[in-house]
Design a protein around this motif. Sequence first.
Motif, PDB file in Angstrom:
ATOM      1  N   GLY A  80       0.822  -1.215   0.000  1.00 41.50           N
ATOM      2  CA  GLY A  80       0.000   0.000   0.000  1.00 41.50           C
ATOM      3  C   GLY A  80       0.854   1.262   0.000  1.00 41.50           C
ATOM      4  O   GLY A  80       0.560   2.227  -0.711  1.00 41.50           O
ATOM      5  N   ALA A  81       1.916   1.254   0.806  1.00 43.18           N
ATOM      6  CA  ALA A  81       2.811   2.413   0.859  1.00 43.18           C
ATOM      7  C   ALA A  81       3.536   2.602  -0.469  1.00 43.18           C
ATOM      8  O   ALA A  81       3.735   3.734  -0.924  1.00 43.18           O
ATOM      9  N   LEU A  82       3.928   1.512  -1.112  1.00 40.75           N
ATOM     10  CA  LEU A  82       4.583   1.608  -2.412  1.00 40.75           C
ATOM     11  C   LEU A  82       3.611   2.162  -3.453  1.00 40.75           C
ATOM     12  O   LEU A  82       3.999   2.985  -4.300  1.00 40.75           O
ATOM     13  N   THR A  83       2.374   1.722  -3.400  1.00 35.85           N
ATOM     14  CA  THR A  83       1.363   2.190  -4.350  1.00 35.85           C
ATOM     15  C   THR A  83       1.121   3.687  -4.214  1.00 35.85           C
ATOM     16  O   THR A  83       0.901   4.391  -5.209  1.00 35.85           O
ATOM     17  N   ALA A  84       1.187   4.178  -2.996  1.00 36.24           N
ATOM     18  CA  ALA A  84       0.932   5.600  -2.749  1.00 36.24           C
ATOM     19  C   ALA A  84       2.135   6.488  -3.046  1.00 36.24           C
ATOM     20  O   ALA A  84       1.998   7.706  -3.179  1.00 36.24           O
TER      21      ALA A  84
END
Length: 219
Positions: free
Chosen positions: A154-158
């Motif tokens: 999720g952090a990578l996607t954001a």
Amino acid sequence: MDRQRGWAWAAAGAALLGAVVVVLLVRAPQERPTTATASAPPVRVVLPGRPGESAQVSDSDRVRAPDGSAYNSLDVAYAQMMIAHHAQAVEMAGLAADRAGSTRLRALAARISAAQGPEIGVLRAWLKDRGQPESDPGHDHGDMPGMQTPAAIGALTAARGADFDRRFVVMMIAHHRGAQQMAGDLLRSGADQRLSEMANETAVEQGSEIRRLKDLGLT
């Protein structure tokens, strides 16, 4: 007369030798060691039945595939786990197209997708040919070496730009090292020759990509 005695002694000797051989043959099985060998216990393998028939469990550590090749339950587990492992790598690589700040990283991410996507198809076909499911419902894929948590994905996607690049490199290196560990485990314990060859190729390719990721100098 001496010749007749010689024949008699020869016949007696042959009879005695035959008796000794018979005794040895009869007693041989009893003289075998009764202690257990040091080999590992056999792996229990589920053998799928034909349509309408129930599956059977074999105590053999090797079974035969329709093409005659041998495989065991460790081969099956590796194929199932590597499908999920590669799928996450492809997912991560797909994020780079519109998030990465480095053109070199985008190119490397595309290379990762191009390599691991087809391997997933090969592993699926390997399992299908042996009547094995694509995944094991009882296995938590999050426990596999190198797998990233949903929070990390999720952090990578954001992330965007340099932040994305840094996260991607760190995560993908850990992911690749996990794949190398899994491949090494299979090479030590698997039975399927083709799958072992693939695992070796995977380990080599992952090592090469780790070097490329480090050469980007983004961490």
